[in-house]
Motif scaffolding. Structure first.
Motif, mmCIF file in Angstrom:
data_model
loop_
_atom_site.group_PDB
_atom_site.id
_atom_site.type_symbol
_atom_site.label_atom_id
_atom_site.label_comp_id
_atom_site.label_asym_id
_atom_site.label_seq_id
_atom_site.Cartn_x
_atom_site.Cartn_y
_atom_site.Cartn_z
ATOM 1 N N PRO A 95 0.817 -1.229 0.000
ATOM 2 C CA PRO A 95 0.000 0.000 0.000
ATOM 3 C C PRO A 95 0.845 1.272 0.000
ATOM 4 C CG PRO A 95 -0.879 -1.605 1.560
ATOM 5 C CD PRO A 95 0.458 -2.121 1.124
ATOM 6 N N GLU A 122 -7.322 -8.313 -1.677
ATOM 7 C CA GLU A 122 -7.729 -6.917 -1.789
ATOM 8 C C GLU A 122 -6.584 -6.039 -2.296
ATOM 9 O OE1 GLU A 122 -5.774 -7.478 2.096
ATOM 10 O OE2 GLU A 122 -7.301 -8.603 0.981
ATOM 11 N N GLU A 126 -6.532 -3.649 -5.615
ATOM 12 C CA GLU A 126 -6.128 -2.244 -5.508
ATOM 13 C C GLU A 126 -5.033 -1.901 -6.517
ATOM 14 O OE1 GLU A 126 -6.299 1.657 -3.868
ATOM 15 O OE2 GLU A 126 -7.649 -0.070 -3.774
ATOM 16 N N ARG A 130 -5.595 0.982 -9.453
ATOM 17 C CA ARG A 130 -4.781 2.197 -9.552
ATOM 18 C C ARG A 130 -4.017 2.292 -10.869
ATOM 19 N NH1 ARG A 130 -2.344 4.286 -3.846
ATOM 20 N NH2 ARG A 130 -3.770 3.230 -2.413
#
Length: 303
Positions: A95, A122, A126, A130
Motif C-alpha cells: 500500500p 484486496e 487495488e 490504480r
C-alpha cells in the motif's frame, strides 16, 4: 479460467541455437554408441559437457540462450522505462509503494506470487484499480523452481495464472522466474500458456542490500530509455531502523526518471506499442489483446 482457456493464447515454441545444438549432440552421441559401443565414455563425456552451457544460461537471468527474454522494453517504447516490483503483495509495504507511485503519477508492473495473492486479494484488486499491471511470478516462489521438470513447472505457473486471473480479473501476459533462474524446460511451458519471459535491465539487490542510497545508485546510474528496473515489495530488506528500504529507494528512482524526462510504462502497455507484426509474434491470440486493453485504464499505460 480453465486450462483450455489458458492455452488459447499459446505461442509456437522454437528451440534456440543452443538447444538445437545440444539436441544434435545428444543424437550424435547416441548414434556413435550404437555404431561403436566402445565409444560410450567419449559420448557420455560430450553429453555431460553439453549441459554446462545450458546450466550457465539458466543461472544468468538476463540470458536469451534458452528462449526470448525481455531485458529491455521493445524499440516501440520510445523514451519510456518500466518499473517492475516483485514478490508481493505485502500488507505492510505494497500500500505504501502504491501511494508513492501515485505521488509521481507512475505506472508499475507487479510480479506477484500466487500464494500471497490468495492471502491478500484486496491488495491485488487495488493494484489493478490504480492502473498498474499484475503479472505471474509463480504460485509458491520455491527456491528449487529451476530444478523442476516440465510438468512441475507447468503446474506451478498455471496455478499462478489461475489465481491471478481469478482475483485481478486480468490474465497475466508475462512471467518472471523466482530469482530469475530457469532451465530449458521453461520456455516450452511459457509458450503453451501464452506467457512471455521478462527479466530486467538493472536491479539494486534490495532484498539483501540495506543501504537505500546504494540500491538507488545501482538502479539510476546510466538510466536510459527502455530500461526495465527491478525492486521488491515482498521480501524487502530493511534499514537499521526496521523500515523497508524500497520506501526510501523508490522516491529517488522516481525523481531520477522525472529529471531525465523518462516516462513510466507497464510491460503490457509496452507490448501494445509494438508494430502489429511483432505483436503477432508474442501474442497471436486476439483474446490476449483484449485482456491488455482491459488492464490498462489509460490509453498507453504511461504517466
Amino acid at each position: 479460467m480453465s486450462s483450455a482457456g489458458m492455452e488459447s493464447g499459446a505461442r509456437r515454441w522454437k528451440p534456440t541455437p543452443l538447444l538445437t545444438g545440444t539436441l544434435a549432440l545428444h543424437a550424435g552421441a547416441a548414434a556413435a554408441v550404437a555404431a561403436q559401443p566402445a565409444w560410450w565414455p567419449w559420448a557420455a563425456g560430450c553429453v555431460i559437457a553439453s549441459h554446462v552451457p545450458l546450466a550457465a544460461a539458466g543461472l544468468w537471468p538476463r540470458s536469451d540462450l534458452l528462449g526470448p527474454n525481455w531485458t529491455t522494453l521493445p524499440p516501440g517504447a520510445g523514451n519510456r522505462i518500466a518499473l517492475t516490483i516483485d514478490d508481493g503483495p505485502d500488507p505492510e509495504v505494497t500500500p505504501r509503494v502504491l501511494d508513492l507511485l501515485d505521488r509521481y503519477d507512475a505506472r508499475a508492473t507487479f510480479f506477484c506470487i500466487g500464494d500471497a495473492v490468495r492471502r491478500y486479494p484486496e491488495l491485488v484488486v487495488e493494484i489493478v484499480a490504480r492502473g498498474h499491471a499484475v503479472e505471474n511470478h509463480s504460485q509458491r516462489h520455491r527456491h528449487n523452481f529451476s530444478l523442476q521438470g516440465p510438468r512441475a513447472l507447468r503446474r506451478e505457473i498455471e496455478a499462478a495464472q489461475n489465481t491471478l486471473t481469478e482475483i485481478s480479473g486480468v490474465r497475466p501476459l508475462f512471467f518472471r522466474a523466482p530469482a530469475g533462474l530457469r532451465n530449458p524446460f521453461l520456455e516450452p511451458v511459457l509458450c503453451a500458456l501464452g506467457l512471455q519471459l521478462a527479466s530486467w535491465t538493472r536491479r539494486g539487490f534490495d532484498t539483501r542490500n540495506r543501504d537505500a542510497e546504494d540500491v538507488a545508485r545501482r538502479l539510476v546510474t546510466g538510466l536510459a530509455a527502455r530500461d526495465i528496473l527491478l525492486l521488491h515489495d515482498g521480501n524487502a530488506s530493511r534499514n537499521p531502523q526496521g523500515r523497508p528500504i524500497v520506501l526510501d529507494v523508490l522516491p529517488m528512482v522516481l525523481r531520477a526518471a522525472q529529471d531525465a524526462q523518462l516516462r513510466w510504462t507497464t510491460l503490457r502497455a509496452a507490448l501494445d506499442s509494438q508494430p502489429s507484426s511483432a505483436h503477432a509474434t508474442l501474442t497471436p491470440d486476439p483474446q490476449i489483446a483484449g485482456t491488455r486493453a482491459e488492464a490498462s485504464p489509460q490509453p498507453d499505460g504511461t504517466q
